[in-house]
Design a protein around this motif. Structure first.
Motif, short mmCIF file in Angstrom:
data_model
loop_
_atom_site.label_atom_id
_atom_site.label_comp_id
_atom_site.label_asym_id
_atom_site.label_seq_id
_atom_site.Cartn_x
_atom_site.Cartn_y
_atom_site.Cartn_z
N LEU A 84 -20.29 3.49 54.69
CA LEU A 84 -18.96 2.88 54.76
C LEU A 84 -19.13 1.41 55.10
O LEU A 84 -20.10 1.03 55.75
N TYR A 85 -18.18 0.58 54.66
CA TYR A 85 -18.25 -0.84 55.01
C TYR A 85 -17.77 -0.97 56.45
O TYR A 85 -16.60 -0.72 56.75
N PRO A 86 -18.67 -1.36 57.38
CA PRO A 86 -18.33 -1.26 58.80
C PRO A 86 -17.24 -2.24 59.22
O PRO A 86 -16.59 -2.02 60.23
N HIS A 87 -17.05 -3.31 58.44
CA HIS A 87 -16.09 -4.33 58.87
C HIS A 87 -14.71 -4.10 58.29
O HIS A 87 -13.82 -4.91 58.47
N MET A 88 -14.52 -3.02 57.56
CA MET A 88 -13.23 -2.79 56.93
C MET A 88 -12.56 -1.55 57.53
O MET A 88 -13.24 -0.61 57.94
#
Lengths: 380, 310
Positions: A84-88
């Motif tokens: 998963l994109y950790p910053h989103m």
């Protein structure tokens, strides 16, 4: 239909995949199963376009996709680490794909909502991955892959980071979801239980080769070789040394002190090897006090270990130096060191060539019909 | 119920006996630790706090390097501050300092390092190693060498004017601030590059693969996935570059000595000039105090930035 045609993957002077031939039918849930390092993930990555095959072709219907960049293959993938994109936020994770592909905003919002309800994430859309539990992250990864209704859906050991209870639940959910959406799915796992419970068909991998591709029932009933026999099914199939001698229309078998003969039609091949290995599942070896009457062959041994799960008890019996695992009724009054009699029916035996490991048995009559796979109708 | 009036409500249901005991999992004080801390305390006080306080004090005196007030200096109250607020050179100097520190340090060196790290990510191993080694050499060079290299190449008949087509052009004289900034960015970029290379290696391969599978182009992957994931490294690098640039008195002084005019007269240089060229040590110390204040504010700002999660 997805087709692997003579695909090889070579690293240095080591072949990770040998001459792979495989077809995945449309709408099918195909499971790749095998021990770690067997090549199943490499095969999946080649299908995704994350790895290029060294030789061979990969076809999607009539289109050669061997060298097509992964972004153009219309495949969606769930990674073991979820990636998963950790910053989103969850919402933006789901919307990332459609956004970068330039789809209209209103449509994306609609689809995010739809997918979120499909995988049960509506209340978590504003959270970020590090604020989610393992199971929730798993759902986000699943939702992100599903948002675009891909041509192929790839899952790489998606349940291996979950605890046992959640894994069982997600197993059913994923399988059920696939039946509902009807998208062609390839699922990689090293867990044979996952493979058996989820797949329409299973491809068993070992050391870079596919050993058998078949439905779960056929893999279980008619393993093509010793590896498949022992890999599929829990607890493991017992392997017993035996000697064969053909006499006329029947074959005499000597195994751990018991002698019997089976019909010659029963075994394939003209020249039977004299030494074979017999495979028999623990469920098919019974305690004399709890055996079906068809069990005629008897052996005797000393109890070496008892494992109780509650619903059943598995007893390890030492028969002339060979450990035989057998199923006893639950909480049978058995103690270690006790001498017990075991019985089995020769019909339940699998015969493997002691050298090659290949099966010598023809499909037993009445069990050979293939439970034909019918793809689910997509509901959209 | 025998609950004491002033004790906190016993919601845990602890036995009375335990409530009076010190908790084992809370910090406890051991007097012996004072003895062990004493040497560090003495050193900190003697070598850091006392000189700093003394320097602050000097900022409010009329101390001079030579002359009348070199020995018999006295406390002059707000006199130096009064001079400061009416000193046009000081204001110019503040602006130049901000330009230099933010432009060449926080932004310039960080950006250059980031671009180099990204550019070298997928290139041939040999090229990456050579370029990386060169960048690190540039960073380890003493400021004197950097100053000489850049001065030699940017003044008349230097390589840059020659490449620009006019060997007689004194670029350093004409664009002093730009060249000084470039020299500083150039010298620090290697360090930034190492930080970013390490951070880029920590971006999980699978996340990039996921973006690729979803159809993101290289630019989209870079700007929407990779860079946001490097956010904390970018902040750290910007802070580090700021602090390193702030202390980079040598480079500027050796290249231009604050000139031409006052075009590169950043605060550390101005402070030095006031103290050692114009002999106003007191005023120079006050300028030094201003530098400390600005550093503190900048440092605090970056720490805050780094703490913010979004």
């Amino acid at each position: 239909m997805i087709r692997f045609e003579n695909v090889w993957k070579v690293y240095g002077n080591y072949a990770a995949i040998y001459d792979l031939q495989l077809e995945v039918r449309d709408g099918e849930f195909m499971v790749f199963v095998g021990p770690s390092g067997c090549g199943k993930t490499t095969t999946l990555k080649m299908l995704a376009g994350l790895e290029l095959p060294s030789f061979g072709r990969i076809w999607s219907d009539d289109k050669d996709i061997t060298l097509l960049p992964s972004g153009q293959r219309d495949v969606a993938m769930v990674f073991q680490s979820y990636a998963l994109y950790p910053h989103m936020t969850v919402e933006r994770n789901l919307a990332f794909g459609p956004t970068v592909r330039g789809e209209p905003k209103a449509e994306i919002a609609e689809r995010v909502k739809h997918v979120a309800s499909l995988v049960g994430l509506e209340s978590l859309l504003r959270r970020r991955p590090d604020e989610l539990s393992g199971g929730q992250r798993q759902r986000v990864a699943l939702g992100r892959a599903m948002i675009r209704q891909p041509r192929i859906f790839l899952l790489d050991e998606p349940l291996s980071n979950l605890d046992a209870g959640l894994r069982t639940r997600m197993r059913t959910e994923i399988a059920e979801l696939q039946r509902r959406v009807g998208v062609t799915t390839v699922y990689v796992t090293h867990d044979q239980v996952e493979a058996m419970t989820m797949g329409h068909r299973i491809a068993v991998f070992n050391q870079g080769r596919i050993l058998q591709v078949d439905t779960p029932a056929n893999l279980y009933r008619a393993p093509a070789n010793k590896f498949v026999g022992t890999f599929i099914g829990s607890p493991k199939m017992n392997i017993l040394p035996a000697a064969l001698s053909a006499t006329g229309g029947s074959v005499d078998v000597k195994c751990l002190g018991t002698e019997f003969s089976v019909s010659g039609q029963y075994l394939a091949g003209k020249d039977l090897p004299s030494s074979v290995e017999l495979g028999i599942r623990p469920d098919d070896i019974h305690w004399t006090k709890d055996a079906p009457s068809r069990c005629t062959q008897k052996m005797q041994g000393i109890v070496g270990g008892v494992e109780t799960t509650g619903s059943e008890t598995f007893v390890l019996v030492n028969v002339r130096g060979t450990e035989v695992n057998s199923k006893f009724p639950s909480f049978a009054p058995i103690r270690i060191g006790q001498t017990v009699d075991l019985v089995f029916d020769p019909v339940d035996l699998h015969f493997f060539d002691a050298v090659t490991g290949n099966t010598l048995r023809k499909d037993p009559p009445g069990q050979s019909e293939r439970s034909e796979f019918r793809p689910a109708q997509p509901i959209n | 119920m025998s609950v004491t009036q002033n004790a906190p409500a016993n919601t845990l249901g602890l036995p009375e006996k335990l409530r009076l005991e010190a908790r084992l999992d809370k910090a406890r004080f051991n007097p012996a630790s004072l003895v062990l801390l004493a040497p560090a305390t003495v050193l900190l006080l003697g070598l850091f706090l006392v000189p700093v306080v003394y320097a602050i004090y000097l900022g409010f005196t009329n101390l001079q390097l030579i002359g009348l007030h070199a020995v018999n200096y006295r406390f002059t109250g707000w006199a130096n501050v009064n001079t400061l607020v009416h000193d046009a050179t000081f204001y110019q100097s503040i602006w130049l300092t901000v330009l230099f520190v933010v432009g060449s340090g926080a932004v310039g060196a960080t950006l250059l390092g980031l671009v180099m790290a990204i550019a070298m990510q997928d290139c041939l191993r040999l090229i990456r190693q050579i370029a990386g080694a060169l960048a690190i050499v540039a960073w380890t060079l003493p400021p004197t060498t950097i100053a000489i290299v850049w001065k030699a190449s940017s003044t008349e008949s230097g390589i840059i004017p020659t490449l620009l087509g006019n060997p007689n052009y004194d670029l350093l004289y004409d664009q002093a601030m730009l060249i000084v900034c470039l020299a500083n960015s150039w010298s620090l970029a290697g360090l930034a590059m190492i930080m970013f290379s390490a951070a880029l290696r920590n971006v999980p391969e699978e996340i990039l693969a996921a973006a690729r599978l979803e159809g993101a182009s290289r630019a989209q992957t870079l700007f929407k996935v990779t860079l946001p994931m490097l956010r904390s490294t970018i902040v750290t690098s910007a802070l580090l570059m700021t602090l390193l640039t702030f202390g980079n008195f040598t480079l500027v002084y050796l290249m231009t000595a604050g000139g031409p005019g006052n075009q590169t007269n950043i605060l550390p240089v101005y402070s030095y000039l006031q103290g050692f060229k114009f002999f106003n040590l007191g005023y120079s110390a006050l300028l030094g105090n201003v530098i400390v204040l600005i550093s503190a504010v900048l440092g605090g700002l970056f720490v805050l930035l780094g703490k913010q999660r979004r």
